[in-house]
Design a protein around this motif. Structure first.
Motif, PDB file in Angstrom:
ATOM      1  N   ASP A   1      43.138  24.668 -50.243  1.00 50.64           N
ATOM      2  CA  ASP A   1      42.434  24.586 -48.962  1.00 50.64           C
ATOM      3  C   ASP A   1      42.645  23.213 -48.347  1.00 50.64           C
ATOM      4  N   PHE A   2      42.589  23.176 -47.032  1.00 52.17           N
ATOM      5  CA  PHE A   2      42.859  21.941 -46.309  1.00 52.17           C
ATOM      6  C   PHE A   2      42.067  21.983 -45.017  1.00 52.17           C
ATOM      7  N   ARG A   3      41.568  20.854 -44.582  1.00 48.97           N
ATOM      8  CA  ARG A   3      40.901  20.756 -43.286  1.00 48.97           C
ATOM      9  C   ARG A   3      41.730  19.845 -42.389  1.00 48.97           C
ATOM     10  N   ILE A   4      41.646  20.043 -41.096  1.00 48.40           N
ATOM     11  CA  ILE A   4      42.363  19.162 -40.176  1.00 48.40           C
ATOM     12  C   ILE A   4      41.886  17.733 -40.439  1.00 48.40           C
ATOM     13  N   PRO A   5      42.798  16.854 -40.864  1.00 47.60           N
ATOM     14  CA  PRO A   5      42.375  15.494 -41.227  1.00 47.60           C
ATOM     15  C   PRO A   5      42.169  14.602 -40.006  1.00 47.60           C
ATOM     16  N   LYS A   6      41.362  13.563 -40.200  1.00 42.47           N
ATOM     17  CA  LYS A   6      41.107  12.618 -39.106  1.00 42.47           C
ATOM     18  C   LYS A   6      42.222  11.570 -38.998  1.00 42.47           C
ATOM     19  N   GLY A   7      42.946  11.367 -40.096  1.00 36.24           N
ATOM     20  CA  GLY A   7      44.026  10.382 -40.096  1.00 36.24           C
ATOM     21  C   GLY A   7      45.254  10.943 -40.774  1.00 36.24           C
ATOM     22  N   ASP A   8      46.190  10.058 -41.099  1.00 35.03           N
ATOM     23  CA  ASP A   8      47.423  10.548 -41.721  1.00 35.03           C
ATOM     24  C   ASP A   8      47.462  10.330 -43.235  1.00 35.03           C
ATOM     25  N   GLU A   9      46.373   9.825 -43.805  1.00 36.06           N
ATOM     26  CA  GLU A   9      46.289   9.680 -45.261  1.00 36.06           C
ATOM     27  C   GLU A   9      45.307  10.707 -45.803  1.00 36.06           C
ATOM     28  N   VAL A  10      45.773  11.513 -46.748  1.00 34.07           N
ATOM     29  CA  VAL A  10      44.936  12.569 -47.319  1.00 34.07           C
ATOM     30  C   VAL A  10      45.115  12.612 -48.833  1.00 34.07           C
ATOM     31  N   ILE A  11      44.215  13.318 -49.479  1.00 33.90           N
ATOM     32  CA  ILE A  11      44.324  13.577 -50.915  1.00 33.90           C
ATOM     33  C   ILE A  11      44.653  15.052 -51.106  1.00 33.90           C
ATOM     34  N   ILE A  12      45.665  15.330 -51.890  1.00 33.88           N
ATOM     35  CA  ILE A  12      45.980  16.701 -52.291  1.00 33.88           C
ATOM     36  C   ILE A  12      45.625  16.814 -53.765  1.00 33.88           C
ATOM     37  N   ASP A  13      44.692  17.699 -54.085  1.00 35.56           N
ATOM     38  CA  ASP A  13      44.242  17.832 -55.472  1.00 35.56           C
ATOM     39  C   ASP A  13      44.620  19.211 -56.005  1.00 35.56           C
ATOM     40  N   PHE A  14      45.681  19.248 -56.789  1.00 36.90           N
ATOM     41  CA  PHE A  14      46.143  20.514 -57.357  1.00 36.90           C
ATOM     42  C   PHE A  14      45.165  21.060 -58.401  1.00 36.90           C
ATOM     43  N   ASN A  15      44.236  20.240 -58.866  1.00 34.27           N
ATOM     44  CA  ASN A  15      43.196  20.735 -59.772  1.00 34.27           C
ATOM     45  C   ASN A  15      42.307  21.765 -59.084  1.00 34.27           C
ATOM     46  N   LYS A  16      42.336  21.782 -57.742  1.00 37.15           N
ATOM     47  CA  LYS A  16      41.515  22.720 -56.976  1.00 37.15           C
ATOM     48  C   LYS A  16      42.308  23.905 -56.437  1.00 37.15           C
ATOM     49  N   CYS A  17      43.577  24.020 -56.805  1.00 33.16           N
ATOM     50  CA  CYS A  17      44.342  25.157 -56.294  1.00 33.16           C
ATOM     51  C   CYS A  17      43.842  26.440 -56.953  1.00 33.16           C
ATOM     52  N   TYR A  18      43.950  27.538 -56.205  1.00 29.83           N
ATOM     53  CA  TYR A  18      43.359  28.788 -56.670  1.00 29.83           C
ATOM     54  C   TYR A  18      44.261  29.971 -56.338  1.00 29.83           C
ATOM     55  N   ASN A  19      43.948  31.092 -56.972  1.00 30.25           N
ATOM     56  CA  ASN A  19      44.728  32.312 -56.768  1.00 30.25           C
ATOM     57  C   ASN A  19      44.289  33.042 -55.506  1.00 30.25           C
ATOM     58  N   PRO A  20      45.226  33.683 -54.808  1.00 26.84           N
ATOM     59  CA  PRO A  20      44.832  34.522 -53.677  1.00 26.84           C
ATOM     60  C   PRO A  20      44.024  35.728 -54.163  1.00 26.84           C
ATOM     61  N   SER A  21      43.227  36.292 -53.264  1.00 29.79           N
ATOM     62  CA  SER A  21      42.349  37.409 -53.626  1.00 29.79           C
ATOM     63  C   SER A  21      43.109  38.612 -54.165  1.00 29.79           C
ATOM     64  N   CYS A  22      44.349  38.800 -53.713  1.00 29.24           N
ATOM     65  CA  CYS A  22      45.127  39.952 -54.169  1.00 29.24           C
ATOM     66  C   CYS A  22      45.489  39.864 -55.649  1.00 29.24           C
ATOM     67  N   SER A  23      45.284  38.712 -56.276  1.00 31.52           N
ATOM     68  CA  SER A  23      45.544  38.608 -57.720  1.00 31.52           C
ATOM     69  C   SER A  23      44.421  39.258 -58.528  1.00 31.52           C
ATOM     70  N   TYR A  24      43.311  39.556 -57.861  1.00 32.83           N
ATOM     71  CA  TYR A  24      42.166  40.177 -58.532  1.00 32.83           C
ATOM     72  C   TYR A  24      42.010  41.645 -58.168  1.00 32.83           C
ATOM     73  N   SER A  25      42.515  42.030 -56.990  1.00 33.59           N
ATOM     74  CA  SER A  25      42.361  43.417 -56.546  1.00 33.59           C
ATOM     75  C   SER A  25      43.458  43.770 -55.543  1.00 33.59           C
ATOM     76  N   PRO A  26      44.054  44.954 -55.702  1.00 32.35           N
ATOM     77  CA  PRO A  26      45.114  45.379 -54.774  1.00 32.35           C
ATOM     78  C   PRO A  26      44.595  45.726 -53.380  1.00 32.35           C
ATOM     79  N   LYS A  27      43.273  45.738 -53.191  1.00 33.98           N
ATOM     80  CA  LYS A  27      42.734  46.084 -51.864  1.00 33.98           C
ATOM     81  C   LYS A  27      42.901  44.929 -50.866  1.00 33.98           C
ATOM     82  N   PHE A  28      43.273  43.735 -51.369  1.00 35.19           N
ATOM     83  CA  PHE A  28      43.457  42.580 -50.495  1.00 35.19           C
ATOM     84  C   PHE A  28      44.920  42.430 -50.074  1.00 35.19           C
TER      85      PHE A  28
END
Length: 197
Positions: free
Chosen positions: A144-171
């Motif tokens: 997930d990402f929000r529109i940043p206020k500046g050009d320096e951001v933190i990307i934390d792969f510890n927070k990456c997650y699976n899309p909903s379709c990995s849990y159910s084919p209805k997505f």
């Protein structure tokens, strides 16, 4: 689509605070999975849900990045796990170094979501890496990402997650574009839920 937002701040944040933030993110995610109103799980899976699988927290996967906004974004239809073709724009890029490699990932904005007030500044980074299909979900994972206020951001792969379709084919979930293939094994964040799907 499960949206577990977290603002990408954290410059000058202590390791202890960063770890606490990641733990809180995971706790919130698991709470959503247990709630019938927000869970992407099939009813049978929710009944036996014992928690999501994660890699151990590793702050080397929490990286400082430079955000570069796209000057003239072009509308395109993103491929999904179904025949649905939602409209997105490439909102920008994040440039960073991971495991000694200089990498660039594209950041996208959903044209449907931005019409809803609570998601008007929501962006996301879908990506693949060399763990997909073995340790992590075949299609890829999201940050997930929000529109940043500046050009320096933190990307934390510890927070990456699976899309909903990995849990159910209805997505129906966006498939990470080829340009967002990370040529590394990103052993951080969420692992695959189970062998099926």
């Amino acid at each position: 689509m499960l949206l577990t937002f977290s603002f990408l701040t954290g410059f000058g944040q202590s390791d202890e605070d960063a770890i606490l933030e990641i733990r809180e993110h995971r706790k919130k995610q698991e709470k959503e999975f247990r709630d019938p109103d927000t869970s992407p799980l099939e009813k049978r899976d929710r009944r036996h849900f014992a928690g999501l699988k994660y890699y151990p927290i590793d702050l080397s996967y929490r990286v400082k990045a430079t955000f570069v906004k796209t000057e003239n974004p072009v509308l395109f239809k993103m491929q999904t796990t179904t025949t649905r073709l939602p409209e997105y724009v490439k909102y920008g890029e994040v440039h960073f170094n991971l495991q000694g490699k200089d990498l660039v990932l594209e950041v996208y904005q959903s044209q449907d979501l931005k019409k809803r007030k609570e998601y008007e500044d929501y962006l996301f980074i879908p990506f693949t890496d060399e763990t997909n299909g073995e340790e992590t979900y075949d299609v890829g994972r999201y940050i997930d990402f929000r529109i940043p206020k500046g050009d320096e951001v933190i990307i934390d792969f510890n927070k990456c997650y699976n899309p909903s379709c990995s849990y159910s084919p209805k997505f129906s979930c966006p498939i990470p574009p080829v340009v967002n293939a990370v040529p590394l094994s990103v052993r951080a964040g969420e692992k695959r839920f189970k062998e099926s799907h």
